[in-house]
Structure formats: structure tokens, C-alpha cells
Scaffold this motif. Sequence first.
Motif, PDB file in Angstrom:
ATOM      1  N   UNK A   1       4.263  16.372  14.385  1.00 50.46           N
ATOM      2  CA  UNK A   1       5.095  16.000  15.513  1.00 50.46           C
ATOM      3  C   UNK A   1       5.799  14.691  15.218  1.00 50.46           C
ATOM      4  N   UNK A   2       7.095  14.643  15.417  1.00 47.11           N
ATOM      5  CA  UNK A   2       7.880  13.459  15.112  1.00 47.11           C
ATOM      6  C   UNK A   2       8.521  12.935  16.381  1.00 47.11           C
ATOM      7  N   UNK A   3       8.290  11.666  16.683  1.00 49.47           N
ATOM      8  CA  UNK A   3       8.890  11.071  17.861  1.00 49.47           C
ATOM      9  C   UNK A   3      10.385  10.888  17.638  1.00 49.47           C
ATOM     10  N   UNK A   4      11.111  10.681  18.712  1.00 50.05           N
ATOM     11  CA  UNK A   4      12.555  10.473  18.587  1.00 50.05           C
ATOM     12  C   UNK A   4      12.855   9.209  17.803  1.00 50.05           C
ATOM     13  N   UNK A   5      12.003   8.175  17.954  1.00 51.17           N
ATOM     14  CA  UNK A   5      12.203   6.932  17.208  1.00 51.17           C
ATOM     15  C   UNK A   5      12.014   7.155  15.712  1.00 51.17           C
ATOM     16  N   UNK A   6      10.959   7.905  15.361  1.00 51.29           N
ATOM     17  CA  UNK A   6      10.714   8.187  13.946  1.00 51.29           C
ATOM     18  C   UNK A   6      11.834   9.051  13.369  1.00 51.29           C
ATOM     19  N   UNK A   7      12.291  10.025  14.145  1.00 49.70           N
ATOM     20  CA  UNK A   7      13.365  10.904  13.673  1.00 49.70           C
ATOM     21  C   UNK A   7      14.621  10.095  13.374  1.00 49.70           C
TER      22      UNK A   7
ATOM     23  N   UNK B   1      10.634   2.509   5.170  1.00 50.85           N
ATOM     24  CA  UNK B   1       9.536   3.466   5.097  1.00 50.85           C
ATOM     25  C   UNK B   1       8.195   2.780   5.324  1.00 50.85           C
ATOM     26  N   UNK B   2       8.005   1.638   4.658  1.00 47.31           N
ATOM     27  CA  UNK B   2       6.713   0.966   4.746  1.00 47.31           C
ATOM     28  C   UNK B   2       6.589   0.069   5.967  1.00 47.31           C
ATOM     29  N   UNK B   3       7.648  -0.015   6.749  1.00 47.25           N
ATOM     30  CA  UNK B   3       7.554  -0.724   8.030  1.00 47.25           C
ATOM     31  C   UNK B   3       7.062   0.207   9.130  1.00 47.25           C
ATOM     32  N   UNK B   4       7.036   1.494   8.848  1.00 47.90           N
ATOM     33  CA  UNK B   4       6.595   2.483   9.835  1.00 47.90           C
ATOM     34  C   UNK B   4       5.069   2.525   9.893  1.00 47.90           C
ATOM     35  N   UNK B   5       4.552   2.766  11.074  1.00 50.03           N
ATOM     36  CA  UNK B   5       3.096   2.803  11.242  1.00 50.03           C
ATOM     37  C   UNK B   5       2.507   3.996  10.506  1.00 50.03           C
ATOM     38  N   UNK B   6       1.224   3.921  10.221  1.00 58.14           N
ATOM     39  CA  UNK B   6       0.565   4.984   9.453  1.00 58.14           C
ATOM     40  C   UNK B   6       0.614   6.321  10.187  1.00 58.14           C
ATOM     41  N   UNK B   7       0.606   6.296  11.504  1.00 54.11           N
ATOM     42  CA  UNK B   7       0.640   7.544  12.246  1.00 54.11           C
ATOM     43  C   UNK B   7       1.984   8.250  12.121  1.00 54.11           C
ATOM     44  N   UNK B   8       2.993   7.527  11.591  1.00 54.36           N
ATOM     45  CA  UNK B   8       4.306   8.131  11.352  1.00 54.36           C
ATOM     46  C   UNK B   8       4.410   8.732   9.959  1.00 54.36           C
ATOM     47  N   UNK B   9       3.336   8.626   9.179  1.00 57.10           N
ATOM     48  CA  UNK B   9       3.358   9.133   7.810  1.00 57.10           C
ATOM     49  C   UNK B   9       3.140  10.644   7.815  1.00 57.10           C
ATOM     50  N   UNK B  10       4.155  11.369   8.234  1.00 57.20           N
ATOM     51  CA  UNK B  10       4.087  12.825   8.250  1.00 57.20           C
ATOM     52  C   UNK B  10       4.753  13.381   6.988  1.00 57.20           C
ATOM     53  N   UNK B  11       5.022  14.672   6.978  1.00 60.62           N
ATOM     54  CA  UNK B  11       5.591  15.304   5.788  1.00 60.62           C
ATOM     55  C   UNK B  11       6.940  14.699   5.410  1.00 60.62           C
ATOM     56  N   UNK B  12       7.765  14.405   6.401  1.00 59.88           N
ATOM     57  CA  UNK B  12       9.077  13.823   6.129  1.00 59.88           C
ATOM     58  C   UNK B  12       8.938  12.448   5.490  1.00 59.88           C
TER      59      UNK B  12
END
Length: 212
Positions: free
Chosen positions: A84-90, A112-123
Motif C-alpha cells: 500500500x502506497x500513501x499519496x505522499x509516497x506516490x 529515497x533514504x529520507x523516506x521512512x522505513x515503512x515506505x520501503x515497498x517494492x517501488x
Amino acid sequence: MNNPYQVLGVSPDASDEEIKQAYRDLARKYHPDKYRDSELADLASEKMKEINAAYEEIQKLRSMNGKGNASGAAGGGSGAGRQNTSSEDAAMFAQIRVLINQNEIREAERLLYSMSERSHNAEWFFLNGCVLLKKGFYMDSQKMFERACAMDPYNAEYRAAKEQLQNQANQYGGGYRTAERSGYCSGCDCCANLICADCCCECMGGDLIPCC
């Protein structure tokens, strides 16, 4: 597009896991590889696009409405929740793709590395692989592509990137360097023969590895 829930054959009240299972079942049924050299190849390809679009639309809707099931991400592991990807992450991922296309690799990597670990999805892993590929760290890039494929096994873009890089590695005896090594490749033959635009498909565009 058609109602995405109808496309997957599920109820709007279905759980995330039920939706993911329905998607997997349909993806297996209509996967283009099953219809290669068949008269139904084009039809299967179009159906697969519709299935992918419906699944992505449901994920987007549930993310925006706060209906996503977070159980898959709670333990920090892989699973439906991590897809699941939030609108902010997208939006961030879209920006990173643009930066990679513009050869702004350092800034793409920083975001990329400023994003939280929970945003580390397939994309996230796929784009990280693109950054590493651009930097010339082929083995590390391959690992990232493999991780992306493991998390989203039916994504044609991720699979094509992984397979193309693996094919090139086989041609060069697996002699790709990793991020732990210093310096760049001594010659241009390896870089020149990587089909980098195809490796990251049409969404990325351009050559990911400039000539040495």
C-alpha cells in the motif's frame, strides 16, 4: 475504467488479504507468459493491464480513505500492507523517477533514504536499484530488483529490469562490482552493452548508465 472491485471479482468490503489473493489468482490466470505464441496473447495482455490497474486503483482508494489493513507492515516484514502506497509516497516516488531520468542521481538517492522505513515497498527497492545501476553498482542493483520482484511478483517493469540485468551479468561471467568496491569499471565495454533504457522500461526512459 470499470469498477476496480468488479474487475477483481471482490466486494468493496473485502479485506486487503482477500483482494490481494483475488489479484494473484487473476494474474496467474492471465499472465502473458502463459499465452506466448498464442492467438490469445494480445487479449491476455490487455486483461492483465486491466487487472493491474484495478489492483492499483483499489490500493490508492484505500490509502486515501485510511481503510488499508496495516497488519502486514506492523512487523516490518513484507506482505500486502507494505504494498500500500500513501499519496505522499506516490508523489515522492514520481519525483524520484523524474530525477533519475534527469541524471540527478545524488538527489534521487537522498530522497529515497529520507523516506521512512515503512515506505520501503517494492517501488522503493526498484528505484533504489535504478540509482545503483546508474552509479555502476550492478550486483547491488540486481539485489534491489530481486527484492522488488519478491514484494510485487506480478509487476512487469520490475521483472524486466531484473531479468535484463541478470542476462547481462551472465554474459560477463557475473563480474559486476558492488557498492563496497571503489572506483569505476576500467573499460566501456560492459557499460555500453547494458541495455539500460529497456532495463528500467518505458516508465523510466533514457539511458541509466552513461558511457564510462
